[in-house]
Scaffold this motif. Structure first.
Motif, PDB file in Angstrom:
ATOM      1  N   PHE A  67       4.915   3.961   2.509  1.00 19.01           N
ATOM      2  CA  PHE A  67       4.451   2.743   1.731  1.00 19.01           C
ATOM      3  C   PHE A  67       4.708   1.592   2.780  1.00 19.01           C
ATOM      4  O   PHE A  67       5.707   1.418   3.847  1.00 19.01           O
ATOM      5  CB  PHE A  67       5.794   2.475   0.652  1.00 19.01           C
ATOM      6  N   THR A  76      -5.834   5.078   0.973  1.00 17.37           N
ATOM      7  CA  THR A  76      -5.331   4.828  -0.535  1.00 17.37           C
ATOM      8  C   THR A  76      -6.238   5.735  -1.478  1.00 17.37           C
ATOM      9  O   THR A  76      -7.485   5.456  -1.198  1.00 17.37           O
ATOM     10  CB  THR A  76      -5.002   3.607  -0.855  1.00 17.37           C
ATOM     11  N   ASN A  77      -6.022   6.211  -2.559  1.00 16.53           N
ATOM     12  CA  ASN A  77      -6.899   6.679  -3.173  1.00 16.53           C
ATOM     13  C   ASN A  77      -6.807   6.300  -4.735  1.00 16.53           C
ATOM     14  O   ASN A  77      -5.717   6.029  -5.305  1.00 16.53           O
ATOM     15  CB  ASN A  77      -6.695   8.358  -3.620  1.00 16.53           C
ATOM     16  N   GLU A  78      -7.907   6.128  -5.199  1.00 14.37           N
ATOM     17  CA  GLU A  78      -8.121   5.480  -6.778  1.00 14.37           C
ATOM     18  C   GLU A  78      -8.764   6.691  -7.502  1.00 14.37           C
ATOM     19  O   GLU A  78      -9.760   7.214  -7.150  1.00 14.37           O
ATOM     20  CB  GLU A  78      -8.946   4.276  -6.694  1.00 14.37           C
ATOM     21  N   LEU A  85       0.470  -1.189  -0.047  1.00  8.58           N
ATOM     22  CA  LEU A  85      -0.151   0.004  -0.014  1.00  8.58           C
ATOM     23  C   LEU A  85       0.892   1.147  -0.119  1.00  8.58           C
ATOM     24  O   LEU A  85       1.980   1.153   0.521  1.00  8.58           O
ATOM     25  CB  LEU A  85      -0.930   0.262   1.197  1.00  8.58           C
ATOM     26  N   LEU A  86       0.574   2.242  -0.730  1.00  7.24           N
ATOM     27  CA  LEU A  86       0.999   3.587  -0.805  1.00  7.24           C
ATOM     28  C   LEU A  86       0.040   4.600  -0.586  1.00  7.24           C
ATOM     29  O   LEU A  86      -0.845   4.838  -1.347  1.00  7.24           O
ATOM     30  CB  LEU A  86       1.850   3.771  -2.052  1.00  7.24           C
ATOM     31  N   GLY A  87       0.264   5.291   0.632  1.00  6.47           N
ATOM     32  CA  GLY A  87      -0.916   6.370   0.892  1.00  6.47           C
ATOM     33  C   GLY A  87      -0.333   7.366   2.038  1.00  6.47           C
ATOM     34  O   GLY A  87       0.787   7.534   2.246  1.00  6.47           O
ATOM     35  N   HIS A 131      -7.303   1.926   5.521  1.00  5.64           N
ATOM     36  CA  HIS A 131      -6.791   0.271   6.034  1.00  5.64           C
ATOM     37  C   HIS A 131      -6.374   0.553   7.307  1.00  5.64           C
ATOM     38  O   HIS A 131      -5.786   1.577   7.775  1.00  5.64           O
ATOM     39  CB  HIS A 131      -5.821   0.231   4.931  1.00  5.64           C
ATOM     40  N   THR A 134     -11.699   6.930  -2.125  1.00  5.47           N
ATOM     41  CA  THR A 134     -10.582   6.648  -0.838  1.00  5.47           C
ATOM     42  C   THR A 134     -10.772   5.432  -0.066  1.00  5.47           C
ATOM     43  O   THR A 134     -12.013   5.415   0.300  1.00  5.47           O
ATOM     44  CB  THR A 134     -10.572   8.060   0.058  1.00  5.47           C
ATOM     45  N   ARG A 179       3.239  10.490   4.314  1.00  6.57           N
ATOM     46  CA  ARG A 179       3.199   9.593   2.923  1.00  6.57           C
ATOM     47  C   ARG A 179       4.266   8.581   3.313  1.00  6.57           C
ATOM     48  O   ARG A 179       5.431   8.856   3.555  1.00  6.57           O
ATOM     49  CB  ARG A 179       3.497  10.272   1.901  1.00  6.57           C
TER      50      ARG A 179
END
Length: 150
Positions: free
Chosen positions: A110, A54-56, A28-30, A86, A83, A108
């Motif tokens: 990872f 995390t955003n899409e 995950l990256l957020g 997690h 959004t 931010r």
């Protein structure tokens, strides 16, 4: 009996048993949603817990416009975003302590780890399900300051 749960096929000879491999891996990256907290249940190791967003993003209503031999993709639609939050738990002693000390809301990061599904009973005696990412690696990409968000 227990071994058969892990065996793809079996026969009369033990040497022909083949163990199946499987994987439970999450990356995950957020951005962190709140400052981490450290909890310790009596008789168990402490855990650092925080949320990660995390955003899409995607465009809606794209259309193709042809002009001679060239084809253009016009982005006439709106940008949509989803959004997902997690819950991250860090149990590893060194990583747990560093994460608690340095991760802050807005940072931010990872995260690598595995997904864990569990059940618990809340204070109203209602049985609930929880999904948690058990982190075994956290990479700090920013400290969450305003400069890093630009």
């Amino acid at each position: 009996q227990v071994l058969r749960q892990f065996v793809r096929h079996d026969s009369d000879t033990v040497t022909s048993l083949v163990l199946e491999r499987s994987m439970n891996r999450v990356q995950l990256l957020g951005r962190v949603g709140q400052d981490p907290i450290m909890r310790q249940v009596e008789g168990k190791n402490p855990v650092t817990i925080f949320s990660l967003a995390t955003n899409e993003m995607w465009r809606t209503g794209d259309s193709e416009v042809g002009q001679g031999a060239l084809l253009f993709l016009c982005t006439l639609g709106d940008i949509s975003q989803k959004t997902t939050w997690h819950r991250i738990s860090v149990f590893r002693p060194g990583l747990r302590d560093v994460t608690y000390q340095y991760v802050r809301k807005g940072s931010r990061i990872f995260v690598e780890g595995k997904i864990d599904y569990g059940e618990y009973t809340d204070k109203n005696n209602v049985r609930r399900q929880a999904t948690t990412i058990i982190a075994d690696n956290v990479i700090f990409l920013s400290d969450g300051s305003v400069r890093d968000k630009v």
